[in-house]
Design a protein around this motif. Structure first.
Motif, PDB file in Angstrom:
ATOM      1  N   LEU A 400       0.833  -1.202   0.000  1.00 29.16           N
ATOM      2  CA  LEU A 400       0.000   0.000   0.000  1.00 29.16           C
ATOM      3  C   LEU A 400       0.869   1.253   0.000  1.00 29.16           C
ATOM      4  O   LEU A 400       0.661   2.179  -0.808  1.00 29.16           O
ATOM      5  N   PHE A 401       1.856   1.309   0.891  1.00 28.83           N
ATOM      6  CA  PHE A 401       2.730   2.475   0.919  1.00 28.83           C
ATOM      7  C   PHE A 401       3.565   2.585  -0.350  1.00 28.83           C
ATOM      8  O   PHE A 401       3.833   3.701  -0.834  1.00 28.83           O
ATOM      9  N   ASP A 402       3.984   1.445  -0.890  1.00 28.44           N
ATOM     10  CA  ASP A 402       4.770   1.473  -2.114  1.00 28.44           C
ATOM     11  C   ASP A 402       3.967   2.055  -3.269  1.00 28.44           C
ATOM     12  O   ASP A 402       4.483   2.864  -4.069  1.00 28.44           O
ATOM     13  N   ILE A 403       2.681   1.690  -3.354  1.00 22.25           N
ATOM     14  CA  ILE A 403       1.832   2.218  -4.425  1.00 22.25           C
ATOM     15  C   ILE A 403       1.574   3.700  -4.222  1.00 22.25           C
ATOM     16  O   ILE A 403       1.612   4.499  -5.170  1.00 22.25           O
ATOM     17  N   LEU A 404       1.324   4.123  -2.988  1.00 21.24           N
ATOM     18  CA  LEU A 404       1.063   5.540  -2.724  1.00 21.24           C
ATOM     19  C   LEU A 404       2.286   6.395  -3.006  1.00 21.24           C
ATOM     20  O   LEU A 404       2.184   7.490  -3.584  1.00 21.24           O
ATOM     21  N   LEU A 405       3.448   5.946  -2.590  1.00 19.83           N
ATOM     22  CA  LEU A 405       4.660   6.740  -2.808  1.00 19.83           C
ATOM     23  C   LEU A 405       5.053   6.790  -4.278  1.00 19.83           C
ATOM     24  O   LEU A 405       5.587   7.805  -4.747  1.00 19.83           O
ATOM     25  N   ALA A 406       4.805   5.697  -5.002  1.00 23.39           N
ATOM     26  CA  ALA A 406       5.164   5.663  -6.414  1.00 23.39           C
ATOM     27  C   ALA A 406       4.058   6.181  -7.319  1.00 23.39           C
ATOM     28  O   ALA A 406       4.262   6.271  -8.538  1.00 23.39           O
ATOM     29  N   ALA A 407       2.893   6.493  -6.732  1.00 20.46           N
ATOM     30  CA  ALA A 407       1.741   6.988  -7.499  1.00 20.46           C
ATOM     31  C   ALA A 407       1.349   6.020  -8.607  1.00 20.46           C
ATOM     32  O   ALA A 407       1.014   6.424  -9.725  1.00 20.46           O
ATOM     33  N   ASP A 408       1.401   4.712  -8.292  1.00 18.77           N
ATOM     34  CA  ASP A 408       1.016   3.697  -9.261  1.00 18.77           C
ATOM     35  C   ASP A 408      -0.466   3.364  -9.109  1.00 18.77           C
ATOM     36  O   ASP A 408      -1.095   3.646  -8.084  1.00 18.77           O
ATOM     37  N   SER A 409      -0.995   2.715 -10.099  1.00 16.40           N
ATOM     38  CA  SER A 409      -2.370   2.225 -10.053  1.00 16.40           C
ATOM     39  C   SER A 409      -2.353   0.711  -9.825  1.00 16.40           C
ATOM     40  O   SER A 409      -1.291   0.107  -9.700  1.00 16.40           O
ATOM     41  N   GLY A 410      -3.506   0.126  -9.792  1.00 12.22           N
ATOM     42  CA  GLY A 410      -3.601  -1.321  -9.605  1.00 12.22           C
ATOM     43  C   GLY A 410      -3.460  -1.744  -8.164  1.00 12.22           C
ATOM     44  O   GLY A 410      -2.798  -2.749  -7.869  1.00 12.22           O
ATOM     45  N   LEU A 411      -4.064  -0.979  -7.245  1.00  6.15           N
ATOM     46  CA  LEU A 411      -3.954  -1.317  -5.831  1.00  6.15           C
ATOM     47  C   LEU A 411      -4.577  -2.679  -5.532  1.00  6.15           C
ATOM     48  O   LEU A 411      -3.983  -3.501  -4.839  1.00  6.15           O
ATOM     49  N   VAL A 412      -5.775  -2.909  -6.052  1.00  4.49           N
ATOM     50  CA  VAL A 412      -6.475  -4.162  -5.756  1.00  4.49           C
ATOM     51  C   VAL A 412      -5.686  -5.362  -6.272  1.00  4.49           C
ATOM     52  O   VAL A 412      -5.571  -6.383  -5.598  1.00  4.49           O
ATOM     53  N   ASP A 413      -5.121  -5.243  -7.453  1.00  4.33           N
ATOM     54  CA  ASP A 413      -4.378  -6.361  -8.028  1.00  4.33           C
ATOM     55  C   ASP A 413      -3.112  -6.657  -7.232  1.00  4.33           C
ATOM     56  O   ASP A 413      -2.674  -7.809  -7.173  1.00  4.33           O
ATOM     57  N   ARG A 414      -2.531  -5.631  -6.593  1.00  2.39           N
ATOM     58  CA  ARG A 414      -1.294  -5.834  -5.835  1.00  2.39           C
ATOM     59  C   ARG A 414      -1.545  -6.470  -4.474  1.00  2.39           C
ATOM     60  O   ARG A 414      -0.665  -7.155  -3.936  1.00  2.39           O
ATOM     61  N   ILE A 415      -2.737  -6.221  -3.894  1.00  2.00           N
ATOM     62  CA  ILE A 415      -2.976  -6.693  -2.532  1.00  2.00           C
ATOM     63  C   ILE A 415      -4.003  -7.829  -2.461  1.00  2.00           C
ATOM     64  O   ILE A 415      -4.287  -8.320  -1.367  1.00  2.00           O
ATOM     65  N   ARG A 416      -4.539  -8.276  -3.589  1.00  2.08           N
ATOM     66  CA  ARG A 416      -5.622  -9.262  -3.518  1.00  2.08           C
ATOM     67  C   ARG A 416      -5.144 -10.612  -2.996  1.00  2.08           C
ATOM     68  O   ARG A 416      -5.854 -11.283  -2.238  1.00  2.08           O
ATOM     69  N   ALA A 417      -3.939 -11.053  -3.358  1.00  2.00           N
ATOM     70  CA  ALA A 417      -3.444 -12.344  -2.869  1.00  2.00           C
ATOM     71  C   ALA A 417      -3.207 -12.325  -1.360  1.00  2.00           C
ATOM     72  O   ALA A 417      -3.717 -13.194  -0.634  1.00  2.00           O
TER      73      ALA A 417
END
Length: 545
Positions: A400-417
């Motif tokens: 979550l922090f990695d996505i917020l700091l990098a301003a990336d999309s695809g949060l659900v796909d990164r944390i679903r597993a």
């Protein structure tokens, strides 16, 4: 130390002698097939001659020295002597069985099996010789009864199950997708026949040790561990894994046709074979467990519940993962349908088995809820689940922090597993923690007043004197009985091997409500309990007082 050194050296010498003789016999057989006895490499022949002609006489001399001392009963009761015979018998059986089955299986396809045949012949002779000393000789060991039979039966069971699964899998694959890939010039059924050799050979070894060598009558802790750890756990694991995989293939055939038919059917043969063979092993050992002690039956139930719980929790986590994948942007060529079907298969297989083995809706008595085995199981399950959940939370936080700091999309796909894993482990941990708390509260509510406190307050105990009859290693039981009853505890120690420690909860239950001036508590070799209250009129002779 003398015994340890003598039997260790003897073990090594016998192994070296057998290896040297096997190589020499193999070379002698090769002479008749127009091969050179020595050839260009003399090192191997020199080593074999050294092992056979020098190591052999040394082994005979040391064995004769050890055999003379075995006229003393204390030598026959040595643990080193028992370990040597059990270890050498088991090693010889494994080496001889593997070599013989390899030779027979290789002969099916015309392979050269001279070395395997010679190895099997020599080690079979080693096995027969040591087994005669173990069972038919005039100086058998008095320790580790039935251990060699249990270990030999386990070896036969493992290779028999492996061979049966491989043979059935080859046949099912041939029926579903055509002849399997085999060596050039070999018939398509050669692989199945070779596996069948291992299956029949392993089954023969297991049957001999189980039926005629005493493995079925063994009541030692090792026999209980082998029964539950291999027969129940292994059979249950094979059955659930095979059934779940077969159900997954069927669901894909009905719902998901994204892959080609041969790719979908590829795991079906091995899955059906594992389910069938594992089911036979599981059902047989469940019937055996039904005739064993309450502790073994409880261990079998807990093992089955644990395996089924893992399957059900895995399926639940995969289902959550697949549902979240449907909300995310799918990657190229990926689909959540296959993932969802895999989770459903695992849940449909694991959940019913867990329900019928654990019986969450059943009303348990205080003795069952206070069982130490149940308590350990609950603590292990909710402890491991809690650790996995905490690690998963950290993983989710990092992503979550990695996505917020990098301003990336695809949060659900990164944390679903990890989120699916968190949901499953969180539910498992909370449920078993609640059960553990409830069991402790129920046991505390139903417990009698503290006997030690009653003695300190001047109240006489319900039992005046407690006579404990048990094998070596009874000191913890004596302390526990004194703290439990407040009575004088007298130990009468039986001769023989150490007795299995009884379950403290079963001790409390066995002595609950017993009131007598003198009580005899007998602990069997497997930890079973027998309580005999003595009448005051008969308390005149025979017991120290």
């Amino acid at each position: 130390m003398r015994r340890i050194i003598v039997y260790t050296i003897l073990f090594v010498l016998v192994c070296l002698t057998a290896a040297g003789l096997a190589d020499l016999i193999g070379r002698a057989i090769d002479v008749f097939s127009d091969d050179l006895l020595v050839g260009s490499a003399t090192t191997g022949l020199a080593g074999s001659l050294t092992f056979a002609l020098i190591g052999g006489p040394l082994a005979v001399l040391l064995g004769w020295f050890a055999w003379r001392r075995l006229a003393d009963p204390s030598e026959r009761s040595s643990l080193a002597y028992a370990l040597y015979l059990v270890g050498m018998t088991t090693v010889a059986l494994i080496v001889a069985g593997s070599a013989v089955f390899t030779a027979i299986a290789g002969a099916v396809t015309g392979e050269r099996v001279t070395t395997e045949a010679a190895t099997g012949l020599v080690w079979a002779a080693v096995w027969v010789g040591h087994r005669l000393v173990l069972h038919r000789g005039s100086r058998p060991p008095s320790r580790l009864p039935g251990t060699a039979a249990v270990l030999g039966g386990l070896f036969g069971l493992v290779i028999g199950v492996g061979g049966a699964i491989t043979a059935l899998s080859s046949l099912f694959d041939a029926a579903l997708g055509g002849p399997p890939v085999v060596a050039v010039g070999a018939p398509w059924w050669s692989g199945a026949v070779q596996a069948l050799v291992w299956a029949l050979g392993g089954a023969s070894i297991w049957w001999w040790h189980w039926r005629y060598d005493g493995a079925s009558q063994a009541r030692t802790p090792l026999a209980a561990v082998a029964l539950v750890g291999i027969g129940i756990l292994g059979g249950c694991l094979l059955t659930l894994t095979g059934t779940g995989t077969a159900l997954f293939v069927v669901l894909r055939l009905v719902v998901d046709r994204s892959d080609a038919m041969p790719d979908v059917l590829d795991p079906l043969g091995a899955a059906v074979a594992a389910a069938l063979v594992g089911g036979v092993v599981w059902l047989h050992h469940r019937a055996v467990v039904a005739a064993r002690s309450a502790a073994v039956q409880e261990a079998s139930t807990l093992v089955t519940s644990g395996i089924a719980l893992i399957a059900a929790a895995t399926g639940l986590g995969v289902i959550v993962n697949a549902l979240l994948a449907a909300l995310a942007t799918p990657l190229v060529g990926s689909s959540p349908h296959t993932l969802l079907l895999g989770g459903i298969s695992a849940l449909l297989v694991g959940a019913p088995v867990w329900w019928f083995s654990w019986r969450p809706a059943a009303r348990l008595g205080v003795g069952q809820r206070a069982s130490s085995g149940r308590g350990v199981y609950l603590v292990v399950v909710f402890g491991i689940s809690a650790i996995v959940a905490l690690v998963t939370i950290l993983v989710i936080g990092f992503r979550l922090f990695d996505i917020l700091l990098a301003a990336d999309s695809g949060l659900v796909d990164r944390i679903r597993a990890p989120l699916g894993l968190l949901v499953a482990t969180g539910l498992v941990s909370s449920y078993h923690f609640a059960l553990w708390r409830g069991d402790r509260a129920a046991a505390a509510a139903a417990a009698d007043p503290d006997p030690v406190a009653a003695v300190a307050a001047g109240n006489p105990p319900a039992i005046g004197e407690l006579v404990l009859i048990m094998g070596p290693g009874a000191e913890p039981v004596v302390r526990h009985l004194h703290e439990l009853t407040g009575a004088q505890v007298t130990l009468w120690q039986r001769e023989g091997a150490a007795t299995a420690l009884p379950d403290p909860a079963e001790v409390v239950q066995a002595l609950g409500g017993v009131q007598a001036a003198r009580v005899v508590l007998i602990v069997g070799a497997d930890g079973g309990l027998s309580v005999i209250p003595l009448a005051a009129a008969e308390n005149t002779t025979g017991l120290p007082g």
